[in-house]
Design an enzyme around this catalytic site. Sequence first.
Site, mmCIF file in Angstrom:
data_model
loop_
_atom_site.group_PDB
_atom_site.id
_atom_site.type_symbol
_atom_site.label_atom_id
_atom_site.label_comp_id
_atom_site.label_asym_id
_atom_site.label_seq_id
_atom_site.Cartn_x
_atom_site.Cartn_y
_atom_site.Cartn_z
ATOM 1 C CG LEU A 174 -0.333 0.077 2.607
ATOM 2 C CD1 LEU A 174 -0.135 1.541 3.051
ATOM 3 C CD2 LEU A 174 -1.215 -0.642 3.621
ATOM 4 C CB CYS A 191 -6.031 3.513 -9.671
ATOM 5 S SG CYS A 191 -4.796 3.476 -8.348
#
Length: 239
Positions: A181, A198
Amino acid sequence: MAMLRTDLEFSMLPQLGTRPVRWRFADGLVPYEEAVETMEREVALIADGGDELVWLVEHPPLYTAGTSANARDLVQPNRFPVFATGRGGEYTYHGPGQRVAYVMLDLKRRRQDVRAFVAALEDVVIRTLDMMNVRGERREDRVGVWVRRPEKPLLADGTMAEDKIAALGIRLRKWVTFHGLSLNVDPDLDHFGGIVPCGISAYGVTSLVDLGLPVMMADVDIRLRTAFEAVFGETTGEI
């Protein structure tokens, strides 16, 4: 806690007898190739029975492309180095002021459920933000952690604006996880402009400092570790 479901749903606590997860910080800005080499080496050791590891780093400015990346989403290909990577997801940015946590865990010692693992990582971020009075939320159709921005104009469909504050991308080998992450503490948000982060153009990107929290990386790290231990169990190593 904000937007937390049952502890059982996201629990990835280890089996009895599992040794604590090593917690390690990198010094300075870590070149991406070096990070990948380190992860590859550690994953092999963990798969062979070695101790699990969370490795906290910052990178120099760069973009990474996940296995679902679309070349059209690399808007400025010459802005920063671009690295193809085997993690899931699309394009993302890494750079100074962003806490990257590379999470190398053996799910055979925990729970062999990839979706539950991703949800647990989101839960770690949500718990971390909650300790700083920031409401982080997950979305079923968008991996990562999001914050609502009521001060911004509504979206075209009339819904409230949301910005992404943390991205996730993982890979597994022999049920050992790697990559992990990234949480935006105080990166240069303009650097996200070289990609469609993304693959999602409808929403923006934010950071803790952008939200008005004058926090230091060390402050975030303390809370991140507390949140991680609540979800994944005991850690050992650097404070």
